[in-house]
Design an enzyme around this catalytic site. Sequence first.
Site, short mmCIF file in Angstrom:
data_model
loop_
_atom_site.label_atom_id
_atom_site.label_comp_id
_atom_site.label_asym_id
_atom_site.label_seq_id
_atom_site.Cartn_x
_atom_site.Cartn_y
_atom_site.Cartn_z
N SER A 271 -12.07 -53.31 56.22
CA SER A 271 -11.56 -53.60 54.88
C SER A 271 -11.19 -55.07 54.79
O SER A 271 -10.32 -55.54 55.53
CB SER A 271 -10.33 -52.75 54.57
N ASP B 149 -11.67 -53.29 48.82
CA ASP B 149 -10.55 -52.57 48.18
C ASP B 149 -10.15 -53.25 46.88
O ASP B 149 -9.63 -54.36 46.89
CB ASP B 149 -9.34 -52.56 49.12
N MET C 144 -7.78 -53.07 43.59
CA MET C 144 -6.51 -52.47 43.13
C MET C 144 -6.09 -53.11 41.82
O MET C 144 -6.15 -54.33 41.68
CB MET C 144 -5.42 -52.70 44.17
N HIS D 235 -14.29 -49.58 47.08
CA HIS D 235 -13.27 -48.55 46.87
C HIS D 235 -12.42 -48.95 45.68
O HIS D 235 -11.57 -49.83 45.77
CB HIS D 235 -12.42 -48.46 48.17
N MET E 206 -9.57 -48.50 43.40
CA MET E 206 -8.26 -47.86 43.19
C MET E 206 -7.75 -48.33 41.83
O MET E 206 -6.79 -49.09 41.72
CB MET E 206 -7.30 -48.27 44.33
N ASP F 113 -9.93 -43.55 55.54
CA ASP F 113 -9.42 -44.89 55.22
C ASP F 113 -7.90 -44.92 55.35
O ASP F 113 -7.19 -44.23 54.62
CB ASP F 113 -9.83 -45.23 53.78
#
Length: 214
Positions: free
Chosen positions: A7, A34, A36, A65, A67, A174
């Site tokens: 990551s 990641d 966010m 990913h 989020m 994860d």
Amino acid sequence: MAKVAPSILAADFSRLGEDIRDVCGRGIDYLHIDIMDGMFVPNISFGPDVMKSLNGIASVPYDVHLMINAPDRYIEKFITDNTEFITVHYEACDDLAYTLKHIRSAGAKAGVSIKPGTAPEVLDDHLKDIDLILVMSVEPGFGGQKFMDSCLDKIAYYKMKREELGLGYVIEVDGGVGSANAHLVRDAGVDIIVAGSAVFKAADRTAEVEGIRG
Ligand code: DX5
Ligand code: ZN
């Protein structure tokens, strides 16, 4: 043997390109990206332009990913030549079937993630439309948290369902995984292991990647 997806959240952002070039030379399989939004999770990471700035540097595909709430708004922005998977959160989707189709029609493989408190059965009606299941082993939002072993039964559940139904999705985990505990998730049947801090903060990154892979 599992695949390894570091990551980039744990990279040194002041020298991101160099850190990514370095880690890509250590036998990794994917870069885990990641994203966010400060709403679905209480943290903000970076956006698609930062990800795209790595396209000429990264030599492995992206595992994105998301989020973020209402992820359909942003799927196209994360599709690049390097993007293999786009993963959304079950908890952030009003109509998961629609979002999975959206990801595939936009040109990526469709992933779904579940948080530690979400039961694995919530995906039962969608399994044939999923390319990747991401089982969270920490609460999403931050790197460097402690591994939660509630993920192990979920990994085993999705492996069992895959066999029972003859499906081909891959299973990823994860959060809080490194070479010291990766055997737990490998033994449960995981295919791809995300590791942020463990890889980027390792004194010997190559040895850490090999230790995670098993
Ligand atoms: C958490 C992220 C993870 C995290 C993993 O919200 O989805 O990918 O960066 O970091 P480590 O491996 O440090 O737990
Ligand atoms: Zn992640």
